[in-house]
Scaffold this motif. Structure first.
Motif, PDB file in Angstrom:
ATOM      1  N   SER A 249       0.988  -1.312   0.140  1.00 18.72           N
ATOM      2  CA  SER A 249       0.047  -0.094   0.078  1.00 18.72           C
ATOM      3  C   SER A 249       0.628   1.446   0.117  1.00 18.72           C
ATOM      4  O   SER A 249       0.470   2.347   0.058  1.00 18.72           O
ATOM      5  CB  SER A 249      -1.072  -0.090   1.088  1.00 18.72           C
ATOM      6  N   CYS A 250       2.036   1.086   0.236  1.00 17.22           N
ATOM      7  CA  CYS A 250       3.082   2.269  -0.068  1.00 17.22           C
ATOM      8  C   CYS A 250       3.418   2.494  -1.468  1.00 17.22           C
ATOM      9  O   CYS A 250       4.220   1.915  -1.838  1.00 17.22           O
ATOM     10  CB  CYS A 250       4.266   2.042   0.985  1.00 17.22           C
ATOM     11  N   LYS A 251       2.990   3.464  -1.970  1.00 19.98           N
ATOM     12  CA  LYS A 251       3.020   3.670  -3.361  1.00 19.98           C
ATOM     13  C   LYS A 251       4.464   4.279  -3.631  1.00 19.98           C
ATOM     14  O   LYS A 251       5.005   3.684  -4.821  1.00 19.98           O
ATOM     15  CB  LYS A 251       2.212   4.767  -3.863  1.00 19.98           C
ATOM     16  N   GLY A 252       5.047   4.843  -2.852  1.00 19.88           N
ATOM     17  CA  GLY A 252       6.458   5.486  -3.313  1.00 19.88           C
ATOM     18  C   GLY A 252       7.310   3.989  -3.309  1.00 19.88           C
ATOM     19  O   GLY A 252       8.326   4.027  -4.154  1.00 19.88           O
ATOM     20  N   ARG A 253       7.352   3.323  -2.213  1.00 21.41           N
ATOM     21  CA  ARG A 253       8.004   1.875  -2.200  1.00 21.41           C
ATOM     22  C   ARG A 253       7.782   0.937  -3.516  1.00 21.41           C
ATOM     23  O   ARG A 253       8.697   0.689  -4.059  1.00 21.41           O
ATOM     24  CB  ARG A 253       7.771   1.381  -0.792  1.00 21.41           C
ATOM     25  N   SER A 254       6.418   0.979  -3.643  1.00 23.63           N
ATOM     26  CA  SER A 254       6.260  -0.194  -4.715  1.00 23.63           C
ATOM     27  C   SER A 254       6.698   0.491  -6.168  1.00 23.63           C
ATOM     28  O   SER A 254       7.155  -0.464  -6.822  1.00 23.63           O
ATOM     29  CB  SER A 254       4.583  -0.271  -4.633  1.00 23.63           C
ATOM     30  N   GLY A 255       6.569   1.917  -6.244  1.00 30.72           N
ATOM     31  CA  GLY A 255       6.929   2.216  -7.488  1.00 30.72           C
ATOM     32  C   GLY A 255       8.676   2.132  -7.757  1.00 30.72           C
ATOM     33  O   GLY A 255       9.022   2.126  -8.933  1.00 30.72           O
ATOM     34  N   GLU A 256       9.259   1.856  -6.646  1.00 30.03           N
ATOM     35  CA  GLU A 256      10.875   1.857  -6.779  1.00 30.03           C
ATOM     36  C   GLU A 256      11.072   0.266  -7.039  1.00 30.03           C
ATOM     37  O   GLU A 256      12.083   0.000  -7.542  1.00 30.03           O
ATOM     38  CB  GLU A 256      11.429   2.475  -5.679  1.00 30.03           C
ATOM     39  N   ILE A 257      10.531  -0.525  -6.119  1.00 27.35           N
ATOM     40  CA  ILE A 257      10.648  -1.913  -6.316  1.00 27.35           C
ATOM     41  C   ILE A 257      10.152  -2.751  -7.160  1.00 27.35           C
ATOM     42  O   ILE A 257      11.055  -3.504  -7.816  1.00 27.35           O
ATOM     43  CB  ILE A 257      10.388  -2.479  -4.623  1.00 27.35           C
ATOM     44  N   ASP A 258       8.945  -2.455  -7.633  1.00 24.11           N
ATOM     45  CA  ASP A 258       8.142  -3.596  -8.552  1.00 24.11           C
ATOM     46  C   ASP A 258       8.906  -3.272  -9.921  1.00 24.11           C
ATOM     47  O   ASP A 258       9.075  -2.203 -10.605  1.00 24.11           O
ATOM     48  CB  ASP A 258       6.683  -2.858  -8.803  1.00 24.11           C
ATOM     49  N   GLY A 259       9.396  -4.492 -10.151  1.00 20.91           N
ATOM     50  CA  GLY A 259      10.198  -4.479 -11.560  1.00 20.91           C
ATOM     51  C   GLY A 259      11.833  -4.406 -11.438  1.00 20.91           C
ATOM     52  O   GLY A 259      12.253  -4.489 -12.465  1.00 20.91           O
ATOM     53  N   GLY A 260      12.131  -3.982 -10.285  1.00 14.85           N
ATOM     54  CA  GLY A 260      13.472  -3.717 -10.162  1.00 14.85           C
ATOM     55  C   GLY A 260      14.391  -4.879 -10.007  1.00 14.85           C
ATOM     56  O   GLY A 260      13.914  -5.997  -9.936  1.00 14.85           O
ATOM     57  N   ARG A 261      15.397  -4.643 -10.462  1.00 10.88           N
ATOM     58  CA  ARG A 261      16.477  -5.895 -10.584  1.00 10.88           C
ATOM     59  C   ARG A 261      17.857  -5.565  -9.581  1.00 10.88           C
ATOM     60  O   ARG A 261      18.198  -4.290  -9.337  1.00 10.88           O
ATOM     61  CB  ARG A 261      16.874  -6.192 -11.725  1.00 10.88           C
ATOM     62  N   ILE A 262      18.344  -6.473  -9.090  1.00 10.62           N
ATOM     63  CA  ILE A 262      19.472  -6.422  -8.227  1.00 10.62           C
ATOM     64  C   ILE A 262      20.711  -7.508  -8.593  1.00 10.62           C
ATOM     65  O   ILE A 262      20.097  -8.392  -9.126  1.00 10.62           O
ATOM     66  CB  ILE A 262      19.199  -6.453  -6.728  1.00 10.62           C
ATOM     67  N   ARG A 263      21.799  -6.826  -8.356  1.00  8.31           N
ATOM     68  CA  ARG A 263      23.060  -7.967  -8.765  1.00  8.31           C
ATOM     69  C   ARG A 263      23.818  -7.987  -7.185  1.00  8.31           C
ATOM     70  O   ARG A 263      24.016  -6.683  -6.828  1.00  8.31           O
ATOM     71  CB  ARG A 263      23.720  -7.482  -9.662  1.00  8.31           C
ATOM     72  N   ARG A 264      24.250  -9.204  -7.024  1.00  6.69           N
ATOM     73  CA  ARG A 264      25.201  -9.361  -5.802  1.00  6.69           C
ATOM     74  C   ARG A 264      26.634  -8.645  -5.974  1.00  6.69           C
ATOM     75  O   ARG A 264      27.173  -8.924  -7.400  1.00  6.69           O
ATOM     76  CB  ARG A 264      25.330 -10.824  -5.380  1.00  6.69           C
TER      77      ARG A 264
END
Length: 104
Positions: free
Chosen positions: A87-102
């Motif tokens: 429900s936190c739009k700011g967070r979901s906008g940053e994380i959804d679809g995001g990719r990370i690399r170790r």
């Protein structure tokens, strides 16, 4: 030919984004995380990771508001997030679809 699954483990240091900023994510074994951008602490909180579901609580959205994401691992050292519920739009906008690399 046998197909072998590798264990998914978030503990460690990861990087995210393709922009001009250097984004570093540190996931600790005790369930805490920190996010730094260009060396400055931007966010912190707690997380859990079970099977393919990543759940987080962070300071920016309020400690009582969970974000839940499905994680798809491409290798043991690269993954992507897909929104399940947040429900936190700011967070979901940053994380959804995001990719990370170790970072090793």
């Amino acid at each position: 030919m046998a197909f072998t699954l590798f264990p998914h483990n978030l503990v460690g240091t990861w990087t995210s984004g393709n922009g001009n900023s250097k984004v570093i994510l540190d996931f600790n074994a005790d369930g805490k995380f920190n996010v730094t951008v260009d060396g400055a602490l931007e966010n912190q909180g707690t997380y859990s990771f079970k099977q393919d579901t990543f759940t987080m609580y962070d300071a920016n959205c309020g400690k009582g508001i969970p974000g839940k994401y499905k994680m798809t691992f491409f290798t043991p050292d690269s993954a992507a997030f897909k929104l399940i519920a947040d429900s936190c739009k700011g967070r979901s906008g940053e994380i959804d679809g995001g990719r990370i690399r170790r970072i090793k």
